[in-house]
Design a protein around this motif. Structure first.
Motif, mmCIF file in Angstrom:
data_model
loop_
_atom_site.group_PDB
_atom_site.id
_atom_site.type_symbol
_atom_site.label_atom_id
_atom_site.label_comp_id
_atom_site.label_asym_id
_atom_site.label_seq_id
_atom_site.Cartn_x
_atom_site.Cartn_y
_atom_site.Cartn_z
ATOM 1 N N THR A 198 31.142 36.501 30.987
ATOM 2 C CA THR A 198 31.989 37.380 32.051
ATOM 3 C C THR A 198 32.603 38.355 33.094
ATOM 4 O O THR A 198 32.981 38.127 34.350
ATOM 5 C CB THR A 198 33.909 36.431 31.515
ATOM 6 O OG1 THR A 198 33.622 34.955 31.043
ATOM 7 C CG2 THR A 198 34.141 36.891 32.206
ATOM 8 N N LEU A 199 32.077 39.142 31.609
ATOM 9 C CA LEU A 199 32.659 40.739 32.342
ATOM 10 C C LEU A 199 31.358 40.993 33.360
ATOM 11 O O LEU A 199 31.119 41.368 34.494
ATOM 12 C CB LEU A 199 32.295 41.711 31.576
ATOM 13 C CG LEU A 199 33.501 41.812 30.372
ATOM 14 C CD1 LEU A 199 33.377 42.741 29.578
ATOM 15 C CD2 LEU A 199 34.260 42.386 30.852
ATOM 16 N N GLU A 200 30.070 40.228 32.847
ATOM 17 C CA GLU A 200 29.249 40.120 33.886
ATOM 18 C C GLU A 200 28.742 39.770 35.545
ATOM 19 O O GLU A 200 29.277 40.503 36.427
ATOM 20 C CB GLU A 200 27.924 39.928 33.353
ATOM 21 C CG GLU A 200 26.975 40.573 32.296
ATOM 22 C CD GLU A 200 25.779 39.911 31.943
ATOM 23 O OE1 GLU A 200 24.678 41.234 31.737
ATOM 24 O OE2 GLU A 200 25.398 39.318 31.907
ATOM 25 N N THR A 201 29.837 37.779 35.387
ATOM 26 C CA THR A 201 30.098 37.512 36.785
ATOM 27 C C THR A 201 31.919 38.275 37.272
ATOM 28 O O THR A 201 31.333 38.245 38.580
ATOM 29 C CB THR A 201 30.526 36.655 36.176
ATOM 30 O OG1 THR A 201 29.327 35.545 34.892
ATOM 31 C CG2 THR A 201 30.552 35.161 36.842
ATOM 32 N N GLY A 225 29.688 41.341 39.219
ATOM 33 C CA GLY A 225 29.297 41.216 40.297
ATOM 34 C C GLY A 225 29.434 40.701 41.628
ATOM 35 O O GLY A 225 29.878 40.911 42.388
ATOM 36 N N ALA A 226 30.582 39.423 40.992
ATOM 37 C CA ALA A 226 31.723 39.357 42.056
ATOM 38 C C ALA A 226 32.254 40.687 42.617
ATOM 39 O O ALA A 226 32.506 40.384 44.020
ATOM 40 C CB ALA A 226 32.913 38.343 42.073
ATOM 41 N N LEU A 227 32.640 41.258 42.064
ATOM 42 C CA LEU A 227 33.156 42.730 42.949
ATOM 43 C C LEU A 227 32.550 43.424 42.729
ATOM 44 O O LEU A 227 32.938 44.941 43.556
ATOM 45 C CB LEU A 227 34.117 42.990 41.844
ATOM 46 C CG LEU A 227 35.820 42.356 41.563
ATOM 47 C CD1 LEU A 227 36.596 42.836 39.845
ATOM 48 C CD2 LEU A 227 36.657 41.949 42.717
ATOM 49 N N ASP A 228 31.311 43.096 43.228
ATOM 50 C CA ASP A 228 29.974 44.214 43.019
ATOM 51 C C ASP A 228 30.253 45.658 42.734
ATOM 52 O O ASP A 228 30.674 47.096 43.458
ATOM 53 C CB ASP A 228 30.025 44.842 44.813
ATOM 54 C CG ASP A 228 28.417 45.611 45.605
ATOM 55 O OD1 ASP A 228 28.446 45.023 44.712
ATOM 56 O OD2 ASP A 228 29.353 46.139 46.107
ATOM 57 N N VAL A 229 31.085 45.856 41.086
ATOM 58 C CA VAL A 229 30.401 47.097 40.236
ATOM 59 C C VAL A 229 29.328 46.474 39.707
ATOM 60 O O VAL A 229 29.394 45.578 39.088
ATOM 61 C CB VAL A 229 31.415 47.527 39.990
ATOM 62 C CG1 VAL A 229 33.032 47.561 41.567
ATOM 63 C CG2 VAL A 229 32.894 45.887 39.393
ATOM 64 N N SER A 230 29.935 47.624 38.919
ATOM 65 C CA SER A 230 29.055 47.582 37.345
ATOM 66 C C SER A 230 30.265 46.971 35.836
ATOM 67 O O SER A 230 31.407 46.772 35.999
ATOM 68 C CB SER A 230 28.365 48.495 36.537
ATOM 69 O OG SER A 230 29.107 49.576 35.946
ATOM 70 N N VAL A 231 29.307 45.994 34.300
ATOM 71 C CA VAL A 231 30.431 46.146 33.555
ATOM 72 C C VAL A 231 31.036 47.016 33.248
ATOM 73 O O VAL A 231 32.444 47.651 32.990
ATOM 74 C CB VAL A 231 29.290 45.536 32.647
ATOM 75 C CG1 VAL A 231 30.000 45.648 31.594
ATOM 76 C CG2 VAL A 231 29.095 43.819 32.839
ATOM 77 N N GLU A 242 42.706 33.583 42.831
ATOM 78 C CA GLU A 242 41.758 33.046 43.392
ATOM 79 C C GLU A 242 40.384 32.811 44.252
ATOM 80 O O GLU A 242 39.560 31.906 43.980
ATOM 81 C CB GLU A 242 42.867 30.881 44.787
ATOM 82 C CG GLU A 242 41.983 29.980 44.847
ATOM 83 C CD GLU A 242 43.284 28.868 45.266
ATOM 84 O OE1 GLU A 242 43.013 27.853 45.342
ATOM 85 O OE2 GLU A 242 44.000 29.472 45.768
ATOM 86 N N GLU A 243 40.669 33.291 45.275
ATOM 87 C CA GLU A 243 39.105 33.518 45.341
ATOM 88 C C GLU A 243 38.025 34.225 44.735
ATOM 89 O O GLU A 243 36.959 33.871 45.077
ATOM 90 C CB GLU A 243 39.498 34.957 47.474
ATOM 91 C CG GLU A 243 40.158 33.979 48.305
ATOM 92 C CD GLU A 243 40.207 35.211 49.458
ATOM 93 O OE1 GLU A 243 40.335 35.316 50.485
ATOM 94 O OE2 GLU A 243 40.719 36.379 48.854
ATOM 95 N N LEU A 244 38.817 35.440 44.212
ATOM 96 C CA LEU A 244 37.619 35.945 43.047
ATOM 97 C C LEU A 244 37.228 34.716 42.027
ATOM 98 O O LEU A 244 35.925 35.242 41.203
ATOM 99 C CB LEU A 244 38.632 37.138 42.585
ATOM 100 C CG LEU A 244 37.460 37.874 41.159
ATOM 101 C CD1 LEU A 244 36.518 37.926 41.843
ATOM 102 C CD2 LEU A 244 38.737 38.817 40.975
ATOM 103 N N ALA A 245 38.526 33.783 41.653
ATOM 104 C CA ALA A 245 37.845 33.091 40.551
ATOM 105 C C ALA A 245 36.407 31.961 41.335
ATOM 106 O O ALA A 245 35.787 31.553 40.630
ATOM 107 C CB ALA A 245 38.980 31.833 39.985
ATOM 108 N N ASP A 246 36.612 32.217 42.532
ATOM 109 C CA ASP A 246 35.546 30.827 43.488
ATOM 110 C C ASP A 246 34.454 31.444 43.211
ATOM 111 O O ASP A 246 33.772 30.758 42.667
ATOM 112 C CB ASP A 246 36.004 30.897 44.612
ATOM 113 C CG ASP A 246 37.232 29.379 44.872
ATOM 114 O OD1 ASP A 246 38.347 28.558 43.499
ATOM 115 O OD2 ASP A 246 37.784 29.129 45.726
ATOM 116 N N LEU A 247 34.615 33.169 43.683
ATOM 117 C CA LEU A 247 33.039 33.464 43.577
ATOM 118 C C LEU A 247 32.494 33.601 42.061
ATOM 119 O O LEU A 247 31.602 33.752 41.814
ATOM 120 C CB LEU A 247 33.479 34.939 44.423
ATOM 121 C CG LEU A 247 33.676 34.993 45.781
ATOM 122 C CD1 LEU A 247 34.010 36.116 45.828
ATOM 123 C CD2 LEU A 247 32.924 34.705 46.482
#
Length: 85
Positions: free
Chosen positions: A60-63, A66-72, A33-38
């Motif tokens: 969506t992969l870019e989003t 970004g939320a996970l602070d990693v690259s696609v 849920e927290e990841l979804a909100d981000l």
């Protein structure tokens, strides 16, 4: 080359994405849920990605990345079990 229906990514790529999203999310100590909100997505969408049921778009992969602070690329790359997140 004739193609019937929608194209889908390989099961391997879908599984890699699912495992990586789940792994990076756990490393950040985020709930679905927290990841979804981000990401501005629904929690059930995150769950379906993590179960390999979704064919995520590039945006969506870019989003997610970004939320996970990693690259696609990191989201789509097979990781060794010993890799640190």
């Amino acid at each position: 080359m004739k193609h019937d229906g929608l194209r889908k990514p390989s099961e391997d790529l879908t599984r890699i994405l699912a495992e990586n999203v789940r792994g990076f999310r756990h490393a950040k100590r985020l709930s679905q849920e927290e990841l979804a909100d981000l990401c501005g997505l629904h929690r059930t969408y995150i769950g379906s990605v993590e179960r390999g049921e979704r064919n995520a778009t590039l945006s969506t992969l870019e989003t997610l990345a970004g939320a996970l602070d990693v690259s696609v690329i990191e989201l789509l790359s097979k990781r060794d079990l010993n890799d640190e997140v």
